[in-house]
Design an enzyme around this catalytic site. Sequence first.
Site, PDB file in Angstrom:
ATOM      1  N   TYR A  43       0.857  -1.186   0.000  1.00  0.00           N
ATOM      2  CA  TYR A  43       0.000   0.000   0.000  1.00  0.00           C
ATOM      3  C   TYR A  43       0.894   1.238   0.000  1.00  0.00           C
ATOM      4  O   TYR A  43       1.511   1.557   1.011  1.00  0.00           O
ATOM      5  CB  TYR A  43      -0.903  -0.044   1.248  1.00  0.00           C
TER       6      TYR A  43
ATOM      7  N   LYS B  88      -1.114  -1.046  -4.234  1.00  0.00           N
ATOM      8  CA  LYS B  88      -2.237  -0.095  -4.203  1.00  0.00           C
ATOM      9  C   LYS B  88      -1.597   1.272  -4.168  1.00  0.00           C
ATOM     10  O   LYS B  88      -0.934   1.638  -3.197  1.00  0.00           O
ATOM     11  CB  LYS B  88      -3.093  -0.356  -2.956  1.00  0.00           C
TER      12      LYS B  88
HETATM   13  O1  MN9 Z   1      -8.629   3.902  -0.500  1.00  0.00           O
HETATM   14  C1  MN9 Z   1      -9.010   6.195  -0.588  1.00  0.00           C
HETATM   15  N1  MN9 Z   1      -7.854   6.781  -0.037  1.00  0.00           N
HETATM   16  C2  MN9 Z   1      -7.823   7.447   1.091  1.00  0.00           C
HETATM   17  C3  MN9 Z   1      -8.606   4.875  -1.139  1.00  0.00           C
HETATM   18  O2  MN9 Z   1      -8.800   7.731   1.706  1.00  0.00           O
HETATM   19  C4  MN9 Z   1      -6.503   7.854   1.584  1.00  0.00           C
HETATM   20  C5  MN9 Z   1      -9.665   6.996  -1.707  1.00  0.00           C
HETATM   21  O3  MN9 Z   1     -10.761   6.275  -2.114  1.00  0.00           O
HETATM   22  C6  MN9 Z   1     -10.092   8.413  -1.302  1.00  0.00           C
HETATM   23  O4  MN9 Z   1     -10.856   8.371  -0.134  1.00  0.00           O
HETATM   24  C7  MN9 Z   1     -10.945   9.098  -2.377  1.00  0.00           C
HETATM   25  C8  MN9 Z   1     -11.247  10.550  -2.026  1.00  0.00           C
HETATM   26  O5  MN9 Z   1     -10.088  11.333  -2.126  1.00  0.00           O
HETATM   27  O6  MN9 Z   1     -10.309   9.017  -3.597  1.00  0.00           O
END
Ligand code: MN9
Length: 287
Positions: A132, A160
């Site tokens: 990640y 990821k």
């Molecule tokens: O898992 C999420 N990352 C984080 C992925 O929250 C750090 C994204 O889905 C974000 O929430 C999304 C909004 O910025 O892209």
Amino acid sequence: MKGIFTALLTPFKEDYSINEKSLKKLVEFNLEKGVNGFYVGGSTGESMVMTAEERKEVFRIAKEAAGDSVPMIAHCGAISTDAAIDMAKTAEALGYTAVSAVAPFYYSFPYQAIRQYYTDIVSSVNIPMVIYNFPGGNGFTFTADYAAEIFEDERFIGIKHTSADLFALQQFKQKIKRPITVFNGFDEMCLGGLAMGADGAIGSTYNFMADKFLKIYKEFNNGEIENAQAIQNEANEIIAEMIKYGVFQCEKAVLTYMGIDMGPCRKPFLPLGRDGMEAMKKIAEKL
Ligand code: MN9
């Protein structure tokens, strides 16, 4: 593994304990939409404000709800290698497809320590690792050169990539000399990630609008780029509103309006104010 994976939110009751019933409902809701997998206990799942026992409880509930229907990745990242290993072993015992971990943070560990952390975790189990990469969250940037080295070990199967650096995403695919799965991490640039070579995407907004992203993925793969762009634009109108008020709080509010009681986010996340609630109500009505 490829396609659209929901980064599961963790529903809480009003006393901030895990809401098992809602979590199961959320998994079922996403399976009905046709998601290709789940990423459990990541940033979206508020894992960093939960105890290790609670994180393992979430692994259990989510796996029970999903059964063997789709691949499931358990996020076990922690500052402590031992804590991450303990969670990885639980995930393996529960039947998870793979483990994942954010790099250890807070102490600004050097790359060699981080590499050892990943090797220690993957050596503790018989399931593979999805790294990640979240530079904005933990201050460590997992570069393509690091990746080329670590991925010589075939127990590492994916990355990821939660970063706006899509050149870096493309470089992972180019510098690792065997097929791996690269997941795009920011939903608002899902199509961009796919265009630069991502095999799929893991995201928080998929909890409530996986259908839109499943369509983006399909249209992209059919070469219908304009259709894919139109849906990405639609999704981004919603995401931009959420970023304004707090993404996870907003996602929980929308799902609550849609009939799955998600409760609040844990402190120090702030509660969603009245303006945010009203904006989310409008979004939920349109979905
Ligand atoms: O898992 C999420 N990352 C984080 C992925 O929250 C750090 C994204 O889905 C974000 O929430 C999304 C909004 O910025 O892209």
